[in-house]
Design a protein around this motif. Structure first.
Motif, PDB file in Angstrom:
ATOM      1  N   ALA A 189       0.817  -1.320  -0.091  1.00 19.72           N
ATOM      2  CA  ALA A 189      -0.070   0.126  -0.125  1.00 19.72           C
ATOM      3  C   ALA A 189       0.805   1.336  -0.051  1.00 19.72           C
ATOM      4  O   ALA A 189       0.579   2.318  -0.820  1.00 19.72           O
ATOM      5  N   ALA A 190       1.931   1.240   0.686  1.00 15.96           N
ATOM      6  CA  ALA A 190       2.837   2.342   0.776  1.00 15.96           C
ATOM      7  C   ALA A 190       3.543   2.550  -0.628  1.00 15.96           C
ATOM      8  O   ALA A 190       3.742   3.801  -0.965  1.00 15.96           O
ATOM      9  N   GLU A 191       3.885   1.489  -1.393  1.00 14.42           N
ATOM     10  CA  GLU A 191       4.460   1.826  -2.431  1.00 14.42           C
ATOM     11  C   GLU A 191       3.427   2.287  -3.759  1.00 14.42           C
ATOM     12  O   GLU A 191       3.927   3.015  -4.510  1.00 14.42           O
ATOM     13  N   ALA A 204       3.215   6.826   6.580  1.00 14.15           N
ATOM     14  CA  ALA A 204       2.515   6.394   7.705  1.00 14.15           C
ATOM     15  C   ALA A 204       2.589   4.861   7.598  1.00 14.15           C
ATOM     16  O   ALA A 204       3.023   4.154   8.524  1.00 14.15           O
ATOM     17  N   TRP A 205       2.514   4.366   6.576  1.00 14.07           N
ATOM     18  CA  TRP A 205       2.666   2.803   6.487  1.00 14.07           C
ATOM     19  C   TRP A 205       3.939   2.427   6.323  1.00 14.07           C
ATOM     20  O   TRP A 205       4.283   1.233   7.062  1.00 14.07           O
ATOM     21  N   GLY A 206       4.801   3.067   5.891  1.00 10.88           N
ATOM     22  CA  GLY A 206       6.375   2.852   5.958  1.00 10.88           C
ATOM     23  C   GLY A 206       6.700   2.557   7.335  1.00 10.88           C
ATOM     24  O   GLY A 206       7.553   1.847   7.734  1.00 10.88           O
ATOM     25  N   LEU A 207       6.281   3.711   8.045  1.00 13.84           N
ATOM     26  CA  LEU A 207       6.649   3.906   9.705  1.00 13.84           C
ATOM     27  C   LEU A 207       6.143   2.743  10.142  1.00 13.84           C
ATOM     28  O   LEU A 207       6.679   2.047  11.329  1.00 13.84           O
ATOM     29  N   ASN A 221      12.702   1.391   2.781  1.00  9.55           N
ATOM     30  CA  ASN A 221      12.749   2.085   1.480  1.00  9.55           C
ATOM     31  C   ASN A 221      11.742   3.131   1.252  1.00  9.55           C
ATOM     32  O   ASN A 221      11.953   4.313   0.914  1.00  9.55           O
ATOM     33  N   VAL A 222      10.352   2.626   1.449  1.00 12.31           N
ATOM     34  CA  VAL A 222       9.418   3.279   1.281  1.00 12.31           C
ATOM     35  C   VAL A 222       9.090   4.367   1.920  1.00 12.31           C
ATOM     36  O   VAL A 222       8.581   5.622   1.775  1.00 12.31           O
ATOM     37  N   GLY A 226       9.271   8.227   1.022  1.00 13.92           N
ATOM     38  CA  GLY A 226       7.999   9.060   1.392  1.00 13.92           C
ATOM     39  C   GLY A 226       8.494  10.497   1.947  1.00 13.92           C
ATOM     40  O   GLY A 226       7.879  11.339   1.615  1.00 13.92           O
ATOM     41  N   LEU A 227       9.169  10.428   2.850  1.00 11.88           N
ATOM     42  CA  LEU A 227       9.799  11.599   3.712  1.00 11.88           C
ATOM     43  C   LEU A 227      10.520  12.525   2.763  1.00 11.88           C
ATOM     44  O   LEU A 227      10.312  13.721   2.885  1.00 11.88           O
ATOM     45  N   GLU A 228      11.310  11.868   1.890  1.00 13.90           N
ATOM     46  CA  GLU A 228      12.028  12.711   0.876  1.00 13.90           C
ATOM     47  C   GLU A 228      10.924  13.533   0.225  1.00 13.90           C
ATOM     48  O   GLU A 228      11.348  14.640  -0.029  1.00 13.90           O
ATOM     49  N   ARG A 229      10.125  12.706  -0.640  1.00 10.43           N
ATOM     50  CA  ARG A 229       9.032  13.432  -1.379  1.00 10.43           C
ATOM     51  C   ARG A 229       8.234  14.408  -0.701  1.00 10.43           C
ATOM     52  O   ARG A 229       7.867  15.329  -1.360  1.00 10.43           O
ATOM     53  N   ASN A 230       7.994  14.142   0.774  1.00 14.72           N
ATOM     54  CA  ASN A 230       7.460  15.017   1.541  1.00 14.72           C
ATOM     55  C   ASN A 230       8.191  16.308   1.868  1.00 14.72           C
ATOM     56  O   ASN A 230       7.782  17.065   2.438  1.00 14.72           O
ATOM     57  N   GLY A 231       9.401  16.388   1.581  1.00 16.43           N
ATOM     58  CA  GLY A 231      10.406  17.372   1.811  1.00 16.43           C
ATOM     59  C   GLY A 231      10.783  17.385   3.277  1.00 16.43           C
ATOM     60  O   GLY A 231      11.472  18.431   3.799  1.00 16.43           O
TER      61      GLY A 231
END
Length: 450
Positions: A189-191, A204-207, A221-222, A226-231
């Motif tokens: 789901a995270a991917e 949230a799902w990766g955490l 990885n996700v 995700g954090l990177e894409r979220n800035g």
């Protein structure tokens, strides 16, 4: 699977698993066992005892397939079959039929087949079957559609399988298998969320995935992507460092090339703003630059941006291990450990921690009493409780006074660390495993996933 499947073509439903007619029974095995027969609700204690209940659970885990009487007896009694095992099993099935399909005899959902029994898929609507169907559909769907299917599956499947079945080994094994399926669905789901640009959901799902299994590299990885894409570059770097330490200590390896590339990008971006001050400083003559002594409050400055945590627990070994784990985290810091209600309040007044993590049961009283005294003086203090033996009354009292979280003391370290990071007043987190130990009822405590 633990339970041997024996197919019977006459009972297997066709297609995705949805009942072909209106179901005679609607059954939930995700969380506490619950059965609805028309307007009648049945619970575990309405089935004639633990053994008949386990017979039903074994058949439900093999919905639409036959299970032999020999296999059921092996699961119920292991190698210690009583002399009257077969007639006893048949009596259990009779009890189940009286409760599940009164007046229907052998024509209801619980069928007798050659050498064994089966639950008729067309007459039973089972939440576990729905979960598996959604996962299967998602595997063949485009990312946006798959995300919707997996979100529904995770909402349905997050409760422990057979959540209030505590004794048989086969139930524990089935529960572990389901937990692994949920963990995989969470990463998938995270991917999908990353693929459609929903970085918050991916984080949230990766955490959740990495808290549950710190060696889940797809989860790391996700989470980092995700954090990177979220800035959130600094958070992403911290996550990478946690991943690197865990992989090194547990497996003796480094993160994947994709994660190392992400780290390089993050380091380049976070270092870029520091270049400008260096250029302006270079204009000044070297003789004008005087060495500056390190601040006298060096240790305090080093932890100024770290979350300061007071441990309250009367088990010294646990406190020492937790303190060591906190101090190894780049954003957490242990201030010390109190062992009693009075010392907890005294140390809180002296140290002014950001978060207090406290055992429910202390040598001289309840951790709730200590928390109440602390919160009466500083209502915005974040308090996280640990316990291995919760009660509904304790959860209600904790929610009333504003405690931020209730976690199992024997739970995963990653869950505890992230609860400390994200705990906030007015939003009490209760770990699902504690809720499962309580069951449900009118007086159940507030529930929230950790």
């Amino acid at each position: 699977m633990v339970v041997t499947l024996e197919k019977n073509a006459g009972l297997l439903g066709q297609g995705s698993g949805a009942p072909s007619t209106t179901p005679a029974l609607r059954i939930s095995v995700l969380g506490p066992l619950a059965i609805r027969r028309g307007n009648v609700e049945l619970r575990a204690n309405d089935l004639g005892g633990p053994k008949p209940r386990q017979v039903l659970e074994i058949l439900l885990l093999n919905l639409g397939s036959a299970v032999s009487k020999t296999r059921i007896m092996d699961l119920l009694w292991g190698d210690n079959h009583p002399a009257v095992a077969l007639p006893t099993l048949e009596s259990y099935v009779s009890v189940l039929r009286r409760n599940l399909q009164p007046g229907s005899g052998r024509t209801g959902p619980l069928r007798t087949v050659t050498g064994g029994y089966a639950m008729d898929r067309s007459l039973v609507e089972l939440d576990l079957d729905r979960f598996n169907c959604l996962i299967k559909q998602a595997s063949h769907a485009a990312p946006a559609a798959a995300l919707a299917l997996l979100s529904e599956a995770l909402e349905l499947g997050s409760a422990p399988l057979l959540g209030d079945e505590l004794l048989p080994a086969w139930a524990e094994e089935e529960r572990a298998l389901h937990t692994a399926r949920v963990a995989l669905a969470r990463v998938q789901a995270a991917e999908c969320a990353l693929a459609v640009g929903e970085a918050d959901k991916a984080v949230a799902w990766g955490l959740a995935a990495t808290n549950e299994d710190p060696l889940n590299e797809r989860g790391w990885n996700v989470l980092i992507m995700g954090l990177e894409r979220n800035g959130q570059d600094n958070e992403a770097l911290r996550a990478f460092e946690r991943c690197r330490r865990i992989m090194d200590s547990e497996l003796g390896c480094t993160p994947s090339p994709a994660l190392r590339q992400a780290q390089a990008r993050l380091l380049e971006r976070t270092a870029a703003p520091a270049a400008a001050p260096k250029a302006s400083a270079a204009v000044r003559p070297v003789r004008d630059v005087h060495p500056v002594a390190a601040p006298t409050a060096g240790p305090d400055a080093a932890v100024a941006d770290r979350l300061r945590i007071l441990i309250v627990d009367d088990h010294t070994i646990f406190s020492d291990l937790l303190a060591g784990a906190l101090d190894r985290e780049p954003d957490l810091k242990s201030l010390g450990a109190a062992k009693s209600v009075d010392s907890a309040v005294t140390m809180f007044r002296e140290l002014h921690p950001d978060v207090v993590i406290m055992d429910l049961h202390l040598a001289d009283g309840s951790g709730l009493h200590a928390a109440e005294r602390i919160l009466s003086e500083a209502p915005q203090t974040r308090v996280v409780m640990l316990t291995g033996n919760p009660s509904q009354e304790a959860l209600r009292e904790a929610a009333r006074m504003g405690i931020c979280g209730f976690l199992p003391k024997d739970g995963a370290l990653g869950v505890i660390l992230d609860a400390l990071r994200h705990a906030c007043p007015g939003n009490m987190i209760v770990h699902p495993s504690l809720v499962a130990r309580l069951g449900t009822g009118p007086g159940s405590a507030p529930q929230s996933a950790a």
